[in-house]
Design a protein around this motif. Structure first.
Motif, PDB file in Angstrom:
ATOM      1  N   LYS A  82       0.811  -1.212   0.000  1.00 57.14           N
ATOM      2  CA  LYS A  82       0.000   0.000   0.000  1.00 57.14           C
ATOM      3  C   LYS A  82       0.851   1.272   0.000  1.00 57.14           C
ATOM      4  CE  LYS A  82      -4.430   1.365   1.503  1.00 57.14           C
ATOM      5  NZ  LYS A  82      -4.867   2.330   2.402  1.00 57.14           N
ATOM      6  N   GLU A  83       1.901   1.152   0.799  1.00 62.43           N
ATOM      7  CA  GLU A  83       2.750   2.330   0.937  1.00 62.43           C
ATOM      8  C   GLU A  83       3.414   2.689  -0.389  1.00 62.43           C
ATOM      9  OE1 GLU A  83       6.120   4.138   3.871  1.00 62.43           O
ATOM     10  OE2 GLU A  83       5.918   1.969   3.697  1.00 62.43           O
ATOM     11  N   ALA A  84       3.703   1.634  -1.159  1.00 58.42           N
ATOM     12  CA  ALA A  84       4.377   1.848  -2.435  1.00 58.42           C
ATOM     13  C   ALA A  84       3.470   2.503  -3.470  1.00 58.42           C
ATOM     14  CB  ALA A  84       4.907   0.530  -2.957  1.00 58.42           C
ATOM     15  N   GLN A  85       2.149   2.565  -3.163  1.00 53.00           N
ATOM     16  CA  GLN A  85       1.242   3.292  -4.061  1.00 53.00           C
ATOM     17  C   GLN A  85       1.613   4.767  -4.128  1.00 53.00           C
ATOM     18  OE1 GLN A  85      -1.645   2.037  -5.840  1.00 53.00           O
ATOM     19  NE2 GLN A  85      -0.598   0.123  -5.408  1.00 53.00           N
ATOM     20  N   GLN A  86       2.530   5.152  -3.257  1.00 52.57           N
ATOM     21  CA  GLN A  86       3.060   6.517  -3.238  1.00 52.57           C
ATOM     22  C   GLN A  86       3.965   6.743  -4.450  1.00 52.57           C
ATOM     23  OE1 GLN A  86       3.494   8.871  -0.308  1.00 52.57           O
ATOM     24  NE2 GLN A  86       1.663   7.970   0.579  1.00 52.57           N
ATOM     25  N   ASP A  87       4.414   5.639  -5.072  1.00 51.57           N
ATOM     26  CA  ASP A  87       5.327   5.752  -6.227  1.00 51.57           C
ATOM     27  C   ASP A  87       4.621   5.275  -7.496  1.00 51.57           C
ATOM     28  OD1 ASP A  87       7.112   6.382  -4.278  1.00 51.57           O
ATOM     29  OD2 ASP A  87       8.127   4.430  -4.292  1.00 51.57           O
ATOM     30  N   PHE A  88       5.139   5.697  -8.635  1.00 51.64           N
ATOM     31  CA  PHE A  88       4.642   5.115  -9.895  1.00 51.64           C
ATOM     32  C   PHE A  88       5.818   4.923 -10.847  1.00 51.64           C
ATOM     33  CE2 PHE A  88       4.377   9.665 -10.751  1.00 51.64           C
ATOM     34  CZ  PHE A  88       4.907   9.768 -12.029  1.00 51.64           C
ATOM     35  N   TYR A  89       5.654   3.987 -11.793  1.00 50.92           N
ATOM     36  CA  TYR A  89       6.708   3.683 -12.770  1.00 50.92           C
ATOM     37  C   TYR A  89       6.050   3.599 -14.144  1.00 50.92           C
ATOM     38  CZ  TYR A  89       9.481   2.324  -8.723  1.00 50.92           C
ATOM     39  OH  TYR A  89      10.141   2.323  -7.529  1.00 50.92           O
ATOM     40  N   ARG A  90       6.694   4.183 -15.129  1.00 56.47           N
ATOM     41  CA  ARG A  90       6.203   4.031 -16.506  1.00 56.47           C
ATOM     42  C   ARG A  90       7.412   3.797 -17.409  1.00 56.47           C
ATOM     43  NH1 ARG A  90       1.885   8.646 -17.916  1.00 56.47           N
ATOM     44  NH2 ARG A  90       3.500  10.047 -17.137  1.00 56.47           N
ATOM     45  N   LEU A  91       7.188   2.861 -18.373  1.00 59.98           N
ATOM     46  CA  LEU A  91       8.307   2.470 -19.236  1.00 59.98           C
ATOM     47  C   LEU A  91       7.910   2.690 -20.689  1.00 59.98           C
ATOM     48  CD1 LEU A  91      11.061   1.091 -18.542  1.00 59.98           C
ATOM     49  CD2 LEU A  91       9.973  -1.089 -19.106  1.00 59.98           C
ATOM     50  N   TRP A  92       8.760   3.424 -21.444  1.00 62.17           N
ATOM     51  CA  TRP A  92       8.505   3.682 -22.857  1.00 62.17           C
ATOM     52  C   TRP A  92       9.713   3.295 -23.708  1.00 62.17           C
ATOM     53  CZ3 TRP A  92       6.920   7.587 -19.415  1.00 62.17           C
ATOM     54  CH2 TRP A  92       5.566   7.954 -19.468  1.00 62.17           C
ATOM     55  N   THR A  93       9.395   3.180 -25.013  1.00 59.64           N
ATOM     56  CA  THR A  93      10.531   3.206 -25.935  1.00 59.64           C
ATOM     57  C   THR A  93      10.812   4.671 -26.191  1.00 59.64           C
ATOM     58  OG1 THR A  93       9.143   3.278 -27.894  1.00 59.64           O
ATOM     59  CG2 THR A  93       9.789   1.082 -27.104  1.00 59.64           C
ATOM     60  N   LEU A  94      11.982   4.955 -26.747  1.00 61.48           N
ATOM     61  CA  LEU A  94      12.341   6.361 -26.993  1.00 61.48           C
ATOM     62  C   LEU A  94      11.380   6.999 -28.000  1.00 61.48           C
ATOM     63  CD1 LEU A  94      14.433   8.387 -26.019  1.00 61.48           C
ATOM     64  CD2 LEU A  94      15.928   7.696 -27.868  1.00 61.48           C
ATOM     65  N   ASP A  95      10.719   6.134 -28.814  1.00 61.43           N
ATOM     66  CA  ASP A  95       9.773   6.670 -29.813  1.00 61.43           C
ATOM     67  C   ASP A  95       8.425   6.992 -29.198  1.00 61.43           C
ATOM     68  OD1 ASP A  95      11.712   6.306 -31.640  1.00 61.43           O
ATOM     69  OD2 ASP A  95      11.068   4.236 -32.132  1.00 61.43           O
ATOM     70  N   GLY A  96       8.235   6.693 -27.916  1.00 61.18           N
ATOM     71  CA  GLY A  96       6.986   7.063 -27.250  1.00 61.18           C
ATOM     72  C   GLY A  96       6.008   5.905 -27.143  1.00 61.18           C
ATOM     73  N   GLU A  97       6.435   4.663 -27.418  1.00 63.72           N
ATOM     74  CA  GLU A  97       5.526   3.521 -27.289  1.00 63.72           C
ATOM     75  C   GLU A  97       5.567   3.037 -25.830  1.00 63.72           C
ATOM     76  OE1 GLU A  97       5.288  -1.141 -28.518  1.00 63.72           O
ATOM     77  OE2 GLU A  97       6.631   0.159 -29.681  1.00 63.72           O
ATOM     78  N   LEU A  98       4.370   2.991 -25.197  1.00 66.17           N
ATOM     79  CA  LEU A  98       4.313   2.626 -23.780  1.00 66.17           C
ATOM     80  C   LEU A  98       4.545   1.129 -23.639  1.00 66.17           C
ATOM     81  CD1 LEU A  98       3.710   3.725 -20.916  1.00 66.17           C
ATOM     82  CD2 LEU A  98       1.307   3.122 -21.309  1.00 66.17           C
ATOM     83  N   LEU A  99       5.539   0.741 -22.838  1.00 68.55           N
ATOM     84  CA  LEU A  99       5.879  -0.671 -22.688  1.00 68.55           C
ATOM     85  C   LEU A  99       5.233  -1.280 -21.448  1.00 68.55           C
ATOM     86  CD1 LEU A  99       9.706  -0.503 -23.543  1.00 68.55           C
ATOM     87  CD2 LEU A  99       7.858  -1.303 -25.009  1.00 68.55           C
TER      88      LEU A  99
END
Ligand code: ADP
Length: 475
Positions: A82-99
Motif C-alpha cells: 500500500k505504501e508503495a502506491q506513493q510511487d509510480f513507474y512508466r516504461l517507454w521506448t524512446l519513440d513514445g511507445e508505452l511498454l
C-alpha cells in the motif's frame, strides 16, 4: 492634550527601545524562520531527487542483467504494497511507445511526458520535475531518464509526506512568530525599563537635588556594570559638590561671625559721635549714615547666622504650644500700615484658633517675611490673601498675592541665600528673607512650597505639622 501625550510617548527612550527591540526581534525571527523553512524544504527535495536517481540507476542495471521482463516484474513488485502506491513507474521506448506501467489507479491525471521524450532523444541527462495534479491536494516529484539507449523509465514519488511535514512546520513557525510578535512588545518594554531603571533613579535624584535636597544620593548596586559606575561617579560628584557647599557656608558663617564684633564697635563709635555734644552737624550726618549702614550689615549678619543655626540645629529653639492664627493676625496688624500706604487689600480666611507646637519667635519671622514680600512685590491696588488650612495633623498657611510673580527658572533659586530675582532688584532687600523662612520651617519638620506665574502673582504655602517635632538636626 492628545498631541502632548503622543509626543511624550514618542520621545520616551523606553518606548523607542521597545519598538526597536521588538521590531528587530520580529524581523530577525521572520528572516530566520523563512531561511530555515526553505533550507528544510530544499534538503527534503534533494533527498527525494537522490532516491529517484538511485532508482534509475538500479533499473538500468536490472535491464542490463535481467532484461525487460525483469524490469516490468520489479516495477510491479515495487508498487504492490500500500505504501508503495506513493510511487509510480512508466516504461517507454524512446519513440513514445508505452511498454509497461505500475498500478496507476491512485495517479489519475498523470499526463504523458511527450516533451521530455523528445528532449531525451537529444540528451541523455535525466530530467527531474515536480508534477501538479488538479485532482490531488499533493504534488509529486518525478525523474524521466534513459535506462538503455532505447528505453525510457519514469519514476514518480508522491510529495504528500514532505508537504504535510512542511505544512506542520509552517504552522509551527507561524504560531511561534505570532507568540513572538505578541510577547515582543511586553518583553522589549520590560527589558528597556530594566535597562533604564538606573538612569531613571539618577534622573529622580538629580531632580530632587535641583529642588534643594543636596544630601540625596543614588543607590549603587553591586553588579558593577556601566549604570552602577555612572551612579557611583554621580554620587562622588555630589559628595564633592556638597563638601564645597558646606565649606562655603561655613566660610560665610564664620565671616559673618567675625564681622559682627568689629561692626558693633564701628556702630558704637558712630553712636558716641552722635551723642557727643561737641560734634559738628556734618559729623552727625555721617555718624547717622554709618549707624544706618552698620544696622543693615548687622541685620544681614545676624540673619545669616540665624539661618546657619537653624540649618545646623545648633540654635536655641523654644518650643511652646502656640496659636498660629494669633501669630498671623499679629503680623497682619503689624503690616497693615504698609498695606494701606500701598493701597493693597489684605484679606484673611482663618479659623478661630490653630494650635501647634513650635518656636513662636521663629514662626513669627516666617509669617512676617512672607507677608513682607507679598506686600513688597505687589503693585498698589493689588491684593494679598492669607489662608489657613487645618487638616488632621497638617497645617497649611498660604500667602497669595497678585503681584509681579516669579519666572519658572527663578522659583528654584529664590530660597538660596542672597538670591534676588532680576525684576525685584529695585526693591529694598538682601535676598535672605526666604532662606531664613525656609530654614526655620524646615527646623520645624515642615516645608515651604511656591507656585508662581510671572506677571500674575505667587502663592507661598507653608506646611507644618500640628505636633511639630522640632527637627533640630535637619537640613
Ligand atoms: P528679599 O530681601 O530680596 O525680598 P527674599 O529672600 O525674601 O529676599 O526673597 C528672594 C527673592 O524672591 C526676592 O528678591 C524676590 O525677587 C523674590 N520674591 C520673594 N517673594 C516674592 C513675591 N511674593 N512675589 C514676587 N517675588 C518674590
Amino acid at each position: 492634550m492628545f498631541l502632548r501625550i503622543t509626543h511624550k510617548i514618542k520621545s520616551s527612550l523606553a518606548v523607542r527601545l521597545t519598538v526597536w527591540y521588538a521590531g528587530i526581534f520580529i524581523v530577525f525571527s521572520i528572516v530566520a524562520f523563512t531561511f530555515l523553512y526553505f533550507l528544510i524544504a530544499a534538503t527534503l527535495q534533494t533527498q527525494i531527487d537522490d532516491d529517484l536517481k538511485d532508482d534509475i540507476h538500479e533499473f538500468s542495471v536490472l535491464l542490463r542483467t535481467g532484461g525487460l521482463a525483469q524490469v516490468k516484474h520489479e516495477m510491479l513488485l515495487e508498487t504492490q504494497n500500500k505504501e508503495a502506491q506513493q510511487d509510480f513507474y512508466r516504461l517507454w521506448t524512446l519513440d513514445g511507445e508505452l511498454l509497461a506501467t505500475s498500478d496507476l489507479s491512485t495517479w489519475s491525471g498523470l499526463a504523458e511526458p511527450v516533451k521530455i521524450l523528445v528532449q531525451l532523444r537529444h540528451s541523455d541527462e535525466p530530467i527531474l520535475e515536480t508534477l501538479e495534479f488538479e485532482q490531488h491536494e499533493f504534488s509529486a516529484r518525478s525523474i524521466t531518464a534513459l535506462i538503455d539507449p532505447n528505453t525510457v523509465l519514469q519514476v514518480g514519488e508522491s510529495l504528500a509526506d514532505n508537504e504535510t511535514f512542511l505544512a506542520v512546520l509552517l504552522n509551527g513557525f507561524l504560531i511561534t512568530l505570532a507568540t513572538i510578535i505578541l510577547l515582543g512588545g511586553p518583553i522589549g518594554w520590560f527589558m528597556a525599563k530594566r535597562a533604564l531603571l538606573g538612569i531613571q533613579e539618577i534622573t529622580e535624584a538629580a531632580c530632587l537635588i535641583t529642588n534643594g535636597a543636596i544630601e540625596q544620593r543614588v543607590a549603587v548596586r553591586s553588579h558593577g556594570h556601566e549604570l552602577d559606575q555612572l551612579a557611583q561617579a554621580f554620587n562622588t560628584m555630589l559628595d564633592r559638590i556638597q563638601t564645597l557647599i558646606v565649606s562655603m557656608r561655613e566660610m560665610t558663617d564664620n565671616l559673618a561671625h567675625d564681622l559682627r564684633s568689629p561692626l558693633g564697635h564701628i556702630r558704637a563709635a558712630a553712636e558716641i559721635t552722635l551723642t557727643d555734644s561737641k560734634s559738628c552737624p556734618e559729623m552727625e550726618t555721617l555718624a547717622t549714615a554709618i549707624t544706618k549702614e552698620c544696622d543693615r550689615l548687622l541685620e544681614m549678619i545676624n540673619t545669616t547666622l540665624d539661618i546657619a543655626e537653624a540649618e545646623s540645629g545648633t540654635g536655641q529653639s523654644k518650643l511652646d504650644e502656640i496659636d498660629l492664627v494669633a501669630v498671623i493676625n499679629d503680623a497682619q496688624e503689624l503690616f497693615q500700615p504698609i498695606a494701606e500706604d500701598k493701597n493693597i487689600t489684605v484679606k484673611s480666611n482663618l479659623p478661630k484658633q490653630c494650635f501647634i507646637v513650635g518656636d513662636r519667635r521663629r514662626l513669627q519671622r516666617v509669617v512676617a517675611n512672607l507677608l513682607d514680600n507679598a506686600l513688597k512685590y505687589t503693585s498698589p491696588g493689588g491684593q494679598v490673601d492669607l489662608k489657613l488650612n487645618d487638616k488632621y495633623n497638617q497645617v497649611q498657611l498660604s500667602i497669595e498675592d497678585n503681584g509681579m510673580g516669579i519666572s519658572k527658572d527663578e522659583t528654584i533659586r529664590i530660597f538660596e541665600r542672597f538670591y534676588r530675582c532680576d525684576k525685584s532688584r529695585t526693591h529694598e532687600g538682601n535676598g535672605l528673607g526666604l532662606s531664613l523662612a525656609q530654614a526655620f520651617v524646615r527646623a520645624h519638620g515642615g516645608n515651604i512650597n511656591i507656585d508662581s506665574t510671572l506677571g500674575e502673582g505667587s502663592i507661598f504655602t507653608v506646611t507644618l505639622f500640628r505636633n511639630g517635632i522640632l527637627n533640630t538636626q535637619s537640613v
